[in-house]
Design a protein around this motif. Sequence first.
Motif, PDB file in Angstrom:
ATOM      1  N   GLY A   1       0.819  -1.206   0.000  1.00 47.49           N
ATOM      2  CA  GLY A   1       0.000   0.000   0.000  1.00 47.49           C
ATOM      3  C   GLY A   1       0.851   1.254   0.000  1.00 47.49           C
ATOM      4  O   GLY A   1       2.076   1.211  -0.146  1.00 47.49           O
ATOM      5  N   LEU A   2       0.195   2.386   0.169  1.00 47.74           N
ATOM      6  CA  LEU A   2       0.887   3.663   0.206  1.00 47.74           C
ATOM      7  C   LEU A   2       1.680   3.805   1.490  1.00 47.74           C
ATOM      8  O   LEU A   2       1.266   3.328   2.542  1.00 47.74           O
ATOM      9  N   SER A   3       2.800   4.497   1.413  1.00 55.63           N
ATOM     10  CA  SER A   3       3.586   4.759   2.606  1.00 55.63           C
ATOM     11  C   SER A   3       2.944   5.870   3.419  1.00 55.63           C
ATOM     12  O   SER A   3       2.059   6.595   2.943  1.00 55.63           O
ATOM     13  N   GLY A   4       3.400   6.009   4.673  1.00 57.14           N
ATOM     14  CA  GLY A   4       2.869   7.057   5.534  1.00 57.14           C
ATOM     15  C   GLY A   4       3.104   8.444   4.963  1.00 57.14           C
ATOM     16  O   GLY A   4       2.230   9.319   5.045  1.00 57.14           O
ATOM     17  N   GLY A   5       4.271   8.646   4.359  1.00 54.20           N
ATOM     18  CA  GLY A   5       4.570   9.950   3.758  1.00 54.20           C
ATOM     19  C   GLY A   5       3.650  10.264   2.591  1.00 54.20           C
ATOM     20  O   GLY A   5       3.207  11.406   2.427  1.00 54.20           O
ATOM     21  N   SER A   6       3.341   9.237   1.782  1.00 54.16           N
ATOM     22  CA  SER A   6       2.446   9.448   0.637  1.00 54.16           C
ATOM     23  C   SER A   6       1.043   9.806   1.105  1.00 54.16           C
ATOM     24  O   SER A   6       0.399  10.706   0.556  1.00 54.16           O
ATOM     25  N   ILE A   7       0.574   9.096   2.129  1.00 53.71           N
ATOM     26  CA  ILE A   7      -0.755   9.383   2.675  1.00 53.71           C
ATOM     27  C   ILE A   7      -0.807  10.803   3.218  1.00 53.71           C
ATOM     28  O   ILE A   7      -1.783  11.536   3.026  1.00 53.71           O
ATOM     29  N   PHE A   8       0.256  11.200   3.907  1.00 47.76           N
ATOM     30  CA  PHE A   8       0.323  12.553   4.474  1.00 47.76           C
ATOM     31  C   PHE A   8       0.244  13.611   3.373  1.00 47.76           C
ATOM     32  O   PHE A   8      -0.528  14.572   3.474  1.00 47.76           O
ATOM     33  N   LEU A   9       1.031  13.441   2.307  1.00 41.47           N
ATOM     34  CA  LEU A   9       1.043  14.432   1.231  1.00 41.47           C
ATOM     35  C   LEU A   9      -0.304  14.503   0.513  1.00 41.47           C
ATOM     36  O   LEU A   9      -0.787  15.593   0.185  1.00 41.47           O
ATOM     37  N   ILE A  10      -0.919  13.346   0.283  1.00 43.19           N
ATOM     38  CA  ILE A  10      -2.233  13.336  -0.369  1.00 43.19           C
ATOM     39  C   ILE A  10      -3.256  14.074   0.484  1.00 43.19           C
ATOM     40  O   ILE A  10      -4.046  14.885  -0.015  1.00 43.19           O
ATOM     41  N   ALA A  11      -3.236  13.801   1.802  1.00 45.54           N
ATOM     42  CA  ALA A  11      -4.196  14.438   2.702  1.00 45.54           C
ATOM     43  C   ALA A  11      -3.981  15.945   2.766  1.00 45.54           C
ATOM     44  O   ALA A  11      -4.940  16.728   2.712  1.00 45.54           O
ATOM     45  N   VAL A  12      -2.717  16.375   2.872  1.00 48.75           N
ATOM     46  CA  VAL A  12      -2.423  17.808   2.979  1.00 48.75           C
ATOM     47  C   VAL A  12      -2.840  18.555   1.721  1.00 48.75           C
ATOM     48  O   VAL A  12      -3.494  19.604   1.786  1.00 48.75           O
ATOM     49  N   PHE A  13      -2.482  18.009   0.546  1.00 45.16           N
ATOM     50  CA  PHE A  13      -2.821  18.701  -0.698  1.00 45.16           C
ATOM     51  C   PHE A  13      -4.330  18.681  -0.959  1.00 45.16           C
ATOM     52  O   PHE A  13      -4.867  19.610  -1.566  1.00 45.16           O
ATOM     53  N   SER A  14      -5.011  17.629  -0.502  1.00 47.67           N
ATOM     54  CA  SER A  14      -6.474  17.589  -0.630  1.00 47.67           C
ATOM     55  C   SER A  14      -7.107  18.680   0.225  1.00 47.67           C
ATOM     56  O   SER A  14      -8.007  19.401  -0.229  1.00 47.67           O
ATOM     57  N   LEU A  15      -6.622  18.805   1.463  1.00 52.22           N
ATOM     58  CA  LEU A  15      -7.134  19.852   2.352  1.00 52.22           C
ATOM     59  C   LEU A  15      -6.821  21.240   1.798  1.00 52.22           C
ATOM     60  O   LEU A  15      -7.654  22.153   1.860  1.00 52.22           O
ATOM     61  N   LEU A  16      -5.617  21.385   1.260  1.00 53.32           N
ATOM     62  CA  LEU A  16      -5.216  22.674   0.699  1.00 53.32           C
ATOM     63  C   LEU A  16      -6.105  23.045  -0.487  1.00 53.32           C
ATOM     64  O   LEU A  16      -6.530  24.209  -0.617  1.00 53.32           O
ATOM     65  N   PHE A  17      -6.416  22.071  -1.334  1.00 57.80           N
ATOM     66  CA  PHE A  17      -7.275  22.322  -2.491  1.00 57.80           C
ATOM     67  C   PHE A  17      -8.669  22.759  -2.049  1.00 57.80           C
ATOM     68  O   PHE A  17      -9.219  23.743  -2.561  1.00 57.80           O
ATOM     69  N   VAL A  18      -9.239  22.031  -1.069  1.00 58.05           N
ATOM     70  CA  VAL A  18     -10.573  22.371  -0.569  1.00 58.05           C
ATOM     71  C   VAL A  18     -10.564  23.755   0.051  1.00 58.05           C
ATOM     72  O   VAL A  18     -11.488  24.562  -0.154  1.00 58.05           O
ATOM     73  N   TYR A  19      -9.520  24.046   0.810  1.00 56.14           N
ATOM     74  CA  TYR A  19      -9.389  25.348   1.470  1.00 56.14           C
ATOM     75  C   TYR A  19      -9.357  26.491   0.458  1.00 56.14           C
ATOM     76  O   TYR A  19     -10.112  27.466   0.556  1.00 56.14           O
ATOM     77  N   VAL A  20      -8.495  26.387  -0.540  1.00 55.72           N
ATOM     78  CA  VAL A  20      -8.339  27.456  -1.527  1.00 55.72           C
ATOM     79  C   VAL A  20      -9.614  27.633  -2.350  1.00 55.72           C
ATOM     80  O   VAL A  20     -10.101  28.761  -2.536  1.00 55.72           O
ATOM     81  N   VAL A  21     -10.169  26.522  -2.852  1.00 53.24           N
ATOM     82  CA  VAL A  21     -11.345  26.609  -3.712  1.00 53.24           C
ATOM     83  C   VAL A  21     -12.556  27.140  -2.955  1.00 53.24           C
ATOM     84  O   VAL A  21     -13.253  28.048  -3.427  1.00 53.24           O
TER      85      VAL A  21
END
Length: 265
Positions: free
Chosen positions: A197-217
Motif C-alpha cells: 500500500g501507500l507509505s505514511g509519507g504518501s498518505i500525508f502528502l495526499i491528505a495535505v494537498f487535498s485539504l489545501l485544495f478544498v481550502y483554496v477553492v
Amino acid sequence: STQSTGKKLNTISTMFSFTYYFLSVILFSVAFSPDPSIPCSAITASDGTQYDLTALSKHGQIKATDSKGDFSYTVTICENQIPCVQFNDPTVCISPGAGYCQNGAKSTNSNQIYCIGVIEPANVVGKTGGAGVDLTYKSPRGGRIGKVTINCNKGGDFISDAVAVSPDIVSGYTFTFSSCAACPGGGGSGCHDTTGGLSGGSIFLIAVFSLLFVYVVSVSIFNYAKNGARTPMEILPHTNFWSSIPGLVQDGVTFVVSKIKSAVQ
C-alpha cells in the motif's frame, strides 16, 4: 445585517483555516512519527555481497500458514510493528510491537496473536554468493526464537513460496519465502512491489494537498460570491495572513540567532 453576516462568514472562513493548520500538524505527526524499524539498506555478507531490504521492509506484513493449517504466522522485515502479546503471559503486550508473530490455534478459534520475536540489527545476516538474507527474531523475555530465510529469486516475483513451520521446540520457528528484492543490490530495477500500500509519507502528502485544495477553492468561491471580490488578491484566501508569513519567519530567525549569540557571548 449584511455587514454582520459578512463578519460571521469571515469568522467561519478563518476557523476553517486554523482547522486546516491543526489537521496538518496531526497528519504530520502520524505520518512521520518514529517507527520501530532497523536499518536494512546496507547488509554485507562475509564475502562482500551487498543486500538492500528496504523494499521488503516497506511492504508490510507477510503471512503464511503451517502445513497442518493449525497456526498462521506473520512477519515484517526489519520492522517491529505487529501488535501482539507475550506467549506465556497474554496480559503483557510487546511494545511497540513484534516482527514475527503466531496467530492463535485454529482448533480453538483463538484470535490471540502471540509474539515469537523482535528483530535487531545484529540478527540480520546476508548469505554468501548472493543467495539471500537470514533474519533471527528473538522474544524480549527469552524462550521463543524464529528464523526468517529470504531466498534470492532473481527476475522472479516480489514475494513467493512463503512457508511457515510450527516446531516442537520454542526456538525452532522458521518462515521461508523467496523474493527478487532479496537479491544483491535490492533486486535491480525490474523488482517491484505490486501489492504493498501507500507509505505514511504518501498518505500525508495526499491528505495535505487535498485539504489545501478544498481550502483554496471553497474560500475563493466564498470571496467571489459573497464579498464581491474580483481581483486575484481579493479572491485568494487570507492573502494578508499568508503575505505576512515571510516577515514573521524572518523575525523568528533573527530572534533565535540573537539569543544564541547572547548565550555564546
